[in-house]
Design an enzyme around this catalytic site. Sequence first.
Site, PDB file in Angstrom:
ATOM      1  N   GLU A  84       1.028   2.955  16.987  1.00 30.48           N
ATOM      2  CA  GLU A  84       1.776   3.600  18.076  1.00 30.48           C
ATOM      3  C   GLU A  84       1.027   4.813  18.619  1.00 30.48           C
ATOM      4  O   GLU A  84       0.655   5.711  17.855  1.00 30.48           O
ATOM      5  CB  GLU A  84       3.153   4.020  17.541  1.00 30.48           C
ATOM      6  N   ASP A 278       3.424   0.868  -0.758  1.00 32.96           N
ATOM      7  CA  ASP A 278       4.416  -0.116  -0.322  1.00 32.96           C
ATOM      8  C   ASP A 278       5.364   0.500   0.714  1.00 32.96           C
ATOM      9  O   ASP A 278       6.278   1.260   0.373  1.00 32.96           O
ATOM     10  CB  ASP A 278       5.184  -0.596  -1.566  1.00 32.96           C
TER      11      ASP A 278
HETATM   12  P1  NAD Z   1       0.723  -1.491 -11.436  1.00 25.73           P
HETATM   13  O1  NAD Z   1       1.438  -2.706 -11.818  1.00 25.73           O
HETATM   14  O2  NAD Z   1      -0.692  -1.628 -11.012  1.00 25.73           O
HETATM   15  O3  NAD Z   1       0.842  -0.449 -12.650  1.00 25.73           O
HETATM   16  C1  NAD Z   1       0.107   0.729 -12.765  1.00 25.73           C
HETATM   17  C2  NAD Z   1      -0.612   0.694 -14.072  1.00 25.73           C
HETATM   18  O4  NAD Z   1      -1.523   1.797 -14.121  1.00 25.73           O
HETATM   19  C3  NAD Z   1       0.295   0.842 -15.294  1.00 25.73           C
HETATM   20  O5  NAD Z   1       0.122  -0.235 -16.154  1.00 25.73           O
HETATM   21  C4  NAD Z   1      -0.122   2.134 -15.957  1.00 25.73           C
HETATM   22  O6  NAD Z   1      -0.172   2.049 -17.344  1.00 25.73           O
HETATM   23  C5  NAD Z   1      -1.561   2.320 -15.436  1.00 25.73           C
HETATM   24  N1  NAD Z   1      -1.965   3.733 -15.356  1.00 25.73           N
HETATM   25  C6  NAD Z   1      -3.170   4.222 -15.687  1.00 25.73           C
HETATM   26  N2  NAD Z   1      -3.241   5.538 -15.478  1.00 25.73           N
HETATM   27  C7  NAD Z   1      -2.084   5.909 -14.969  1.00 25.73           C
HETATM   28  C8  NAD Z   1      -1.560   7.140 -14.505  1.00 25.73           C
HETATM   29  N3  NAD Z   1      -2.250   8.294 -14.534  1.00 25.73           N
HETATM   30  N4  NAD Z   1      -0.314   7.138 -13.994  1.00 25.73           N
HETATM   31  C9  NAD Z   1       0.404   5.992 -13.929  1.00 25.73           C
HETATM   32  N5  NAD Z   1      -0.035   4.790 -14.365  1.00 25.73           N
HETATM   33  C10 NAD Z   1      -1.279   4.750 -14.885  1.00 25.73           C
HETATM   34  O7  NAD Z   1       1.465  -0.729 -10.247  1.00 25.73           O
HETATM   35  P2  NAD Z   1       2.966  -0.244 -10.113  1.00 25.73           P
HETATM   36  O8  NAD Z   1       2.862   1.092  -9.505  1.00 25.73           O
HETATM   37  O9  NAD Z   1       3.752  -0.417 -11.354  1.00 25.73           O
HETATM   38  O10 NAD Z   1       3.563  -1.281  -9.049  1.00 25.73           O
HETATM   39  C11 NAD Z   1       3.367  -1.101  -7.685  1.00 25.73           C
HETATM   40  C12 NAD Z   1       3.370  -2.448  -6.984  1.00 25.73           C
HETATM   41  O11 NAD Z   1       4.588  -3.153  -7.240  1.00 25.73           O
HETATM   42  C13 NAD Z   1       3.290  -2.287  -5.493  1.00 25.73           C
HETATM   43  O12 NAD Z   1       2.250  -3.108  -5.022  1.00 25.73           O
HETATM   44  C14 NAD Z   1       4.647  -2.808  -4.997  1.00 25.73           C
HETATM   45  O13 NAD Z   1       4.522  -3.394  -3.731  1.00 25.73           O
HETATM   46  C15 NAD Z   1       5.023  -3.803  -6.039  1.00 25.73           C
HETATM   47  N6  NAD Z   1       6.445  -4.151  -6.194  1.00 25.73           N
HETATM   48  C16 NAD Z   1       7.439  -3.495  -5.544  1.00 25.73           C
HETATM   49  C17 NAD Z   1       8.751  -3.839  -5.746  1.00 25.73           C
HETATM   50  C18 NAD Z   1       9.840  -3.062  -5.042  1.00 25.73           C
HETATM   51  O14 NAD Z   1       9.558  -2.001  -4.503  1.00 25.73           O
HETATM   52  N7  NAD Z   1      11.095  -3.507  -5.033  1.00 25.73           N
HETATM   53  C19 NAD Z   1       9.071  -4.872  -6.626  1.00 25.73           C
HETATM   54  C20 NAD Z   1       8.028  -5.522  -7.291  1.00 25.73           C
HETATM   55  C21 NAD Z   1       6.723  -5.152  -7.090  1.00 25.73           C
END
Ligand code: NAD
Length: 424
Positions: A84, A278
Amino acid sequence: MRKINSEISGFYKLTIEERQKILNDLFDLNQDERKLLHNFGYFNPNQMDTLIENVVGSYQLPMGIACNFKINNKDYLIPMVIEEPSVVAAASNAAKFARKHGGFHSEKVNSVMISQIQITQLKDINATKEKLLEHKEKILKIANEQDPTLNEIGGGAFDYELREINTGKGKMLILHLLVNVLDAMGANVVNTMAEAVSPYIEELSNGKIYLRILSNLATERIAKSKATFDKDLLGGEEVVEGILNAYEFALEDPFRATTHNKGIMNGIIALTLATGNDARAIEAGAHAYASLSGKYKPLTKFDVDKEGNLIGEIEIPLALGIIGGMTKIHPMARLALKILNVKSAEELSQVAAALGLAQNVGALRALASEGIQRGHMTLHSRNIAKLAGVPEDLIEEVANKLVKDNRIRVDYAKEILNDLLKKK
Ligand code: NAD
């Protein structure tokens, strides 16, 4: 109109090239269109094929940089991905108005996500509640076993709350597992934990568990930012008065509040996309939070200080990460995070909140003074000229005339083009 059969068996099993071939055959794609589909830009096609299903191509958007931001005494250049016109300019302008008074002050943000477990068919809800509270230690232990890394670095599940709700299917007990996800957005982390603890909870409660998933209404992850916007830079007392009136309008009228909040999300979503986060999660959370009182309200507040400067505040749930999801996979998101120079998810949320506030002030300033169409339409005029079929070398000239005559319309662009071609 071409008639097609959308039931393509095994589309997902095909390679990207095979899927592209189907589109080629179905839609008789010309050479340019085929080239577009084949152009994956900075992405490796195989990498894209693992992100979502049925991939046939890649889609680009512009990334701009918002300038002038000072947040908690640190300067930021903020990458924004948005289609936009005027949004990046409005944010940069508003940041300048705040900069004169020290910039934005964003508060601490806890990276706590809520994961919901839906326990149904309970005979004695109170007894179940007691039992679940008695076994808290074991439940949290099972949750934390799912992500030892997170636990080791200071995050993880640390508590839960129990909520009783009345539904058309009887009373339900909803367990809210609270998880500190540190630098992640956290959806996958907390979903895994909720699924892992559910069999034990089901056993303890003698009920039936259905859903086990995060809530996108991240009320434990609220970002707040505040700034003073200079009265004179905004355009004087009249403009400040106009912004205060716009705010009162939004407070009372959900039709206006929706557009008010959309303006805030112009900034926040642009940063969300730039950093590979997201956007659906952020949008859903923001709008639900805006209506938490039972009435849909603006996510910002406005007042004036003694000198008549505008004081703005924002409060919004922000589940943003700098690790996990797409943040480290998308090459441009990685670069955006480098440019942004944030060290934690908390800092990213502090920047996003400030950006949302600036964006809102930028839009309200324009609305309260010249209206937004002028800024919008200046950029938009180029798109209108393109739509009218103006060749690349004449776009600038046609767009300038559209703006000058304040008639930014496709038919007028065609008329100008015809005149120009006649003269040449
Ligand atoms: P992810 O699954 O990649 O998990 C992050 C990983 O990083 C964890 O296993 C954690 O142990 C590791 N990690 C390492 N260092 C870290 C630190 N300093 N802080 C935090 N974690 C650390 O990602 P996520 O954030 O769990 O999931 C995000 C994804 O899930 C997005 O792509 C989203 O679109 C999707 N999602 C969203 C929904 C929803 O919003 N309703 C539902 C399902 C999936």
